[in-house]
Every structure is written in C-alpha cells, then in structure tokens.
Design a protein around this motif. Structure first.
Motif, PDB file in Angstrom:
ATOM      1  N   GLY A 193      18.580  95.324  56.488  1.00 25.69           N
ATOM      2  CA  GLY A 193      18.648  94.283  57.246  1.00 25.69           C
ATOM      3  C   GLY A 193      19.565  94.559  58.713  1.00 25.69           C
ATOM      4  O   GLY A 193      20.289  95.751  58.645  1.00 25.69           O
ATOM      5  N   TRP A 194      19.672  93.533  59.236  1.00 28.25           N
ATOM      6  CA  TRP A 194      20.440  93.471  60.631  1.00 28.25           C
ATOM      7  C   TRP A 194      21.301  92.485  61.006  1.00 28.25           C
ATOM      8  O   TRP A 194      21.246  91.420  60.618  1.00 28.25           O
ATOM      9  CB  TRP A 194      19.080  93.648  61.633  1.00 28.25           C
ATOM     10  CG  TRP A 194      18.131  93.000  61.546  1.00 28.25           C
ATOM     11  CD1 TRP A 194      17.126  93.121  60.780  1.00 28.25           C
ATOM     12  CD2 TRP A 194      18.015  91.568  61.786  1.00 28.25           C
ATOM     13  NE1 TRP A 194      16.213  92.071  60.837  1.00 28.25           N
ATOM     14  CE2 TRP A 194      16.762  91.148  61.247  1.00 28.25           C
ATOM     15  CE3 TRP A 194      18.804  90.526  62.513  1.00 28.25           C
ATOM     16  CZ2 TRP A 194      16.455  89.717  61.323  1.00 28.25           C
ATOM     17  CZ3 TRP A 194      18.315  89.243  62.691  1.00 28.25           C
ATOM     18  CH2 TRP A 194      16.945  88.870  61.878  1.00 28.25           C
ATOM     19  N   THR A 198      22.605  86.277  65.215  1.00 25.41           N
ATOM     20  CA  THR A 198      22.015  85.893  64.091  1.00 25.41           C
ATOM     21  C   THR A 198      21.971  87.028  63.162  1.00 25.41           C
ATOM     22  O   THR A 198      22.327  88.368  63.342  1.00 25.41           O
ATOM     23  CB  THR A 198      20.537  85.754  64.628  1.00 25.41           C
ATOM     24  OG1 THR A 198      19.955  86.913  65.202  1.00 25.41           O
ATOM     25  CG2 THR A 198      20.043  84.728  65.377  1.00 25.41           C
ATOM     26  N   TRP A 199      21.388  87.083  62.102  1.00 29.68           N
ATOM     27  CA  TRP A 199      21.086  88.106  60.941  1.00 29.68           C
ATOM     28  C   TRP A 199      19.813  87.697  60.054  1.00 29.68           C
ATOM     29  O   TRP A 199      19.498  86.928  60.096  1.00 29.68           O
ATOM     30  CB  TRP A 199      22.551  88.134  60.353  1.00 29.68           C
ATOM     31  CG  TRP A 199      22.889  86.959  59.409  1.00 29.68           C
ATOM     32  CD1 TRP A 199      23.394  86.031  59.894  1.00 29.68           C
ATOM     33  CD2 TRP A 199      22.306  86.820  58.037  1.00 29.68           C
ATOM     34  NE1 TRP A 199      23.331  84.941  59.045  1.00 29.68           N
ATOM     35  CE2 TRP A 199      22.823  85.397  57.854  1.00 29.68           C
ATOM     36  CE3 TRP A 199      21.760  87.444  57.006  1.00 29.68           C
ATOM     37  CZ2 TRP A 199      22.693  84.844  56.452  1.00 29.68           C
ATOM     38  CZ3 TRP A 199      21.446  87.006  55.907  1.00 29.68           C
ATOM     39  CH2 TRP A 199      21.995  85.500  55.590  1.00 29.68           C
ATOM     40  N   GLY A 200      19.530  88.808  59.395  1.00 33.66           N
ATOM     41  CA  GLY A 200      18.239  88.732  58.561  1.00 33.66           C
ATOM     42  C   GLY A 200      17.912  90.130  57.949  1.00 33.66           C
ATOM     43  O   GLY A 200      18.450  91.063  58.109  1.00 33.66           O
ATOM     44  N   SER A 212      21.398  95.238  67.811  1.00 36.72           N
ATOM     45  CA  SER A 212      21.621  95.229  66.462  1.00 36.72           C
ATOM     46  C   SER A 212      22.668  96.138  65.743  1.00 36.72           C
ATOM     47  O   SER A 212      23.185  96.817  66.704  1.00 36.72           O
ATOM     48  CB  SER A 212      20.181  95.419  65.674  1.00 36.72           C
ATOM     49  OG  SER A 212      19.134  94.777  66.099  1.00 36.72           O
ATOM     50  N   SER A 213      23.270  96.101  64.664  1.00 39.66           N
ATOM     51  CA  SER A 213      24.180  96.630  64.176  1.00 39.66           C
ATOM     52  C   SER A 213      23.932  98.206  63.982  1.00 39.66           C
ATOM     53  O   SER A 213      25.105  98.882  63.752  1.00 39.66           O
ATOM     54  CB  SER A 213      24.440  96.267  62.798  1.00 39.66           C
ATOM     55  OG  SER A 213      23.454  95.833  62.166  1.00 39.66           O
ATOM     56  N   PHE A 255      22.710  96.461  55.269  1.00 39.78           N
ATOM     57  CA  PHE A 255      22.565  96.088  56.873  1.00 39.78           C
ATOM     58  C   PHE A 255      22.682  97.679  57.667  1.00 39.78           C
ATOM     59  O   PHE A 255      23.481  98.387  57.164  1.00 39.78           O
ATOM     60  CB  PHE A 255      23.978  95.367  57.309  1.00 39.78           C
ATOM     61  CG  PHE A 255      23.526  93.850  56.952  1.00 39.78           C
ATOM     62  CD1 PHE A 255      22.700  93.134  57.419  1.00 39.78           C
ATOM     63  CD2 PHE A 255      24.388  93.064  55.794  1.00 39.78           C
ATOM     64  CE1 PHE A 255      22.558  91.670  57.335  1.00 39.78           C
ATOM     65  CE2 PHE A 255      24.486  92.055  55.528  1.00 39.78           C
ATOM     66  CZ  PHE A 255      23.151  91.426  56.162  1.00 39.78           C
ATOM     67  N   TRP A 256      21.865  97.633  58.481  1.00 36.39           N
ATOM     68  CA  TRP A 256      21.834  98.787  59.479  1.00 36.39           C
ATOM     69  C   TRP A 256      23.331  99.258  59.753  1.00 36.39           C
ATOM     70  O   TRP A 256      23.989  98.647  60.231  1.00 36.39           O
ATOM     71  CB  TRP A 256      20.994  98.564  60.628  1.00 36.39           C
ATOM     72  CG  TRP A 256      19.515  98.073  60.409  1.00 36.39           C
ATOM     73  CD1 TRP A 256      18.815  98.296  59.383  1.00 36.39           C
ATOM     74  CD2 TRP A 256      18.478  97.620  61.598  1.00 36.39           C
ATOM     75  NE1 TRP A 256      17.882  98.057  59.612  1.00 36.39           N
ATOM     76  CE2 TRP A 256      17.494  97.504  60.945  1.00 36.39           C
ATOM     77  CE3 TRP A 256      18.781  97.404  62.676  1.00 36.39           C
ATOM     78  CZ2 TRP A 256      16.338  97.023  61.667  1.00 36.39           C
ATOM     79  CZ3 TRP A 256      17.671  97.155  63.434  1.00 36.39           C
ATOM     80  CH2 TRP A 256      16.395  96.901  62.872  1.00 36.39           C
TER      81      TRP A 256
END
Length: 391
Positions: free
Chosen positions: A299-300, A169-171, A120-121, A371-372
């Motif tokens: 989010g990520w 993906t992202w969310g 993830s980010s 976002f992270w």
C-alpha cells in the motif's frame, strides 16, 4: 497634380483616424498571459470558474495559477473548486502514472512549472534527499494537529528538524475482482495464474508487481522492507514468475482511468488496483469487490509537498492546508474511496463510509498493509520489470 495630393491627404487622414480608433479600443493586444503546466493536455477538466475576488474577504486580488503534479483523482473539481473560489485562483493539474514518472518530470525541468506534488511513500524521502522540495511551515497548516499521528510520525519526509511533506491519503494495492463473474472471493494472488482467467487479468505497469511477487515468496513475513530490497537471485525469481503471468494478461494498465475502462468494458475480471476503481465503476451498477489475499498486500501513503523552485510557495502551503481540512478530506474520500489523513473527517461521514475507508479502525487496518518504502536499487527493479515486458 494638386487633385492627386488632396486625394492622398484624404486617405492619410482616414488611416490616421482609424489607427487612433483601434488604439482606443485596445485592438491587437489581447494575448493570454495565464500560465499552464507543460503537459496541460492532461490537465484536470476546467469545470470550476473563479469568483469575483472583491466578493470574498479572504480572496486574492491578483489572479494566479497553482499547478499540481499529482495522481489521477487528486484534482477533482468537487474539491478543487472550493479553493479556487476562496482564493480567487486557478488550479490546474497534470497527472502522472507512476512514481518514476513523477521523479522524471521534476528532474526534466518540471521543477520550474509545478507548485504542489503528491508523491507516494516510495519516493517522498528520495525527493527530500535530492533537494527537490521545500520545507513546510507547520504553523501555516492549521489542520496539522487533526492528522493521524501514525502518518505524521513517519520519518521519511523529515530532515534536519524540518518537515517536507503533509499526509493526504493512503490506501492498499488490493486484489480487485468482478463479483458477478467470480462468485467466491479469491484468497490468494495465485488466482491471477489460473488458466480459466487467461486474457482476463490486468496489472499495473509498474515495479510494484515485483513487491507483490516478493510477498508471494514470503519475503516480508519477518521484515516488511525485504520486498523493497530483494537480492539479485530473488529478483530473478520474481522476473520468472511475472513472465509466466504474461499469457494471462489482457493489458498492463497505466492509469486508474484505464483500469476503470477495462472493468467497465468487461475486458477483465481480475486486477491489482486501488479503491478508486471499485468506487468509480460500481456507480454504473457493476459489482467490483476488493480482498486482501493470504499472502498480504502492499500500500501507499501519499503526501502533499511543495516543489522547491515553485514561485507560489505561500499559495502552495495554503492549498495544502485546505486539502487536509476535514471538509475537503470528506470530499476526497467521496471521490476516491481512499483513506484520508484528517481524523475529524470521520465526523462528517456516514458509518458506512467511515467503515469503507477504514478511518474507523485505521490503526488495525494499516497493520495488514506493507506500505511502500524507498527502493535503494530502483534502477535494478525497473530493469527487471522492463525485461518482463520485453519477453
């Protein structure tokens, strides 16, 4: 004496003949040389079988195994099977439950085991800095131009003119609630501290809870990065707030599957979670809903990256290209409920699905998510979170 020698000769002849027969049949040589990840007990179900490579013009004749180290839900047979059949390979997956676990596995010897990872980010840039991942040849990613520019423009996986990660993906980290129990959608994260839900709340066993409390403190109103770079005093305030929440907690969930079970068994009515949980649990007739509280959500953005020491780097890049194709991304959205990177996937979706994963208004919806980011003092955040759990 002569009679005895003849008997021995006869026995020896039989044994010699038997050994020749066993040799011809290949007896005693049937060892399995297929590779498995170190944690193959947590691998994805083996429901997709390889096809005869001769029947596929672009399949590989030399059978290989591609090992994924990934988030739960990212190795579902629904979309893995197509890659296995196309290239005549076997895909296995080991799931990790947090970004810290991913880093730990790679640094603990997993770099020689895994081929493709999905960080993830919050740690993707760190993996680039630590030289744990290999650059990706964009020319080999035929679907790259179809990916959302907002995702491909992010600088954290770029270094010295090279690209090290492809958006997958992202969310959001949403507030998920049981709408059959809680009739009015919650508007604030403070609902987790409401005494009427004592023992009915679950949060992730992860430092991201500190980000959440940081948002409740209003730290990211002017600077999104503030919740990822909290001062010692702010961390202590977050720690106090999370300790106060402990009496409300049924269980800290470690994997998405565990959170699904907590809702399925009606043990909880409130949680921090990902879209995978409502889409999975609601298939059984339940009514879980997601909301964005007034304090906001984090989010990520998950990338696909090639492990630097992977012996299958060419195959790994083929997998990444396959995984971000419109057709595969549609299936990924079906399985997870997550936002996907390939904008062309929208053409394969119903209007309802496109709306549910926000691919129809990605830019606007993303503005609602913090976002992270990489946490420079990650050890300190982990120390605070461990102190919360120890209370």
């Amino acid at each position: 004496m002569i009679k005895r020698l003849k008997g021995v000769s006869f026995i020896l002849a039989i044994l010699f003949g038997l050994s020749l027969w066993l040799s011809a049949c290949g007896g005693g040589s049937g060892t399995d040389t297929s590779q498995k990840p170190a944690d193959s007990a947590t691998a994805a179900p083996d429901s997709a079988s390889k096809t005869d490579s001769a029947a596929k013009p672009d399949a590989k004749s030399d059978s290989k195994t591609l090992n994924l180290l990934t988030w739960e839900g990212y190795a579902d047979p629904a979309f893995i099977k197509g890659f296995e059949e196309k290239y005549g390979v076997k895909v296995t997956a080991t799931y990790f439950g947090s970004s810290d676990e991913l880093v730990s596995k790679l640094k603990g010897g997993g770099g020689n085991v895994y081929d493709v990872i999905s960080p993830s980010s919050d740690v993707a840039g760190y993996l680039v800095q630590q030289d744990l991942v290999a650059p990706i040849d964009v020319n080999q990613i035929s679907n790259y131009s179809k990916l959302a520019k907002k995702l491909t423009d992010m600088p954290d996986v770029k270094k010295d003119g090279k690209l090290y990660g492809i958006p997958f993906t992202w969310g959001p980290d949403s507030l998920i609630y049981d709408a059959d129990v809680i009739k009015t959608p919650p508007t604030s994260w403070n609902v987790f501290w409401d005494p009427q839900y004592k023992g009915k709340v679950s949060i992730w066993d992860d430092i991201s809870n500190i980000y959440l409390v940081g948002q409740m403190m209003g730290l990211d109103k002017n600077d999104p990065g503030a919740v990822y770079n909290m001062t010692d005093q702010q961390l202590q305030e977050a720690k106090k707030k999370l300790i106060e929440l402990k009496s409300q907690i049924r269980k800290y969930w470690a994997t998405a599957g565990e959170l699904n079970d907590l809702f399925s068994n009606k043990e909880i009515v409130l949680a921090v979670g990902w879209p995978l949980t409502p889409i999975t649990v609601n298939k059984t007739g339940r009514n879980l809903q997601e909301v964005i509280p007034q304090e906001g959500i984090t989010g990520w953005i998950d990338r696909l990256m090639v492990v630097k020491s992977s012996p299958n780097q060419e195959l790994a890049q083929k997998y990444i290209d396959y995984a971000v194709s419109a057709e595969t991304q549609k299936i990924v959205a079906d399985v997870t409920g997550y936002g996907v990177a390939n904008l062309d996937a929208k053409k394969l979706m119903s209007e309802e699905q496109a709306k549910s994963i926000h691919i129809d208004d990605m830019e606007n919806y993303m503005q609602k998510i913090n976002f992270w980011q990489q946490v420079k003092e990650r050890d300190k955040y982990n120390e605070i979170w461990n102190e919360v759990k120890a209370q």
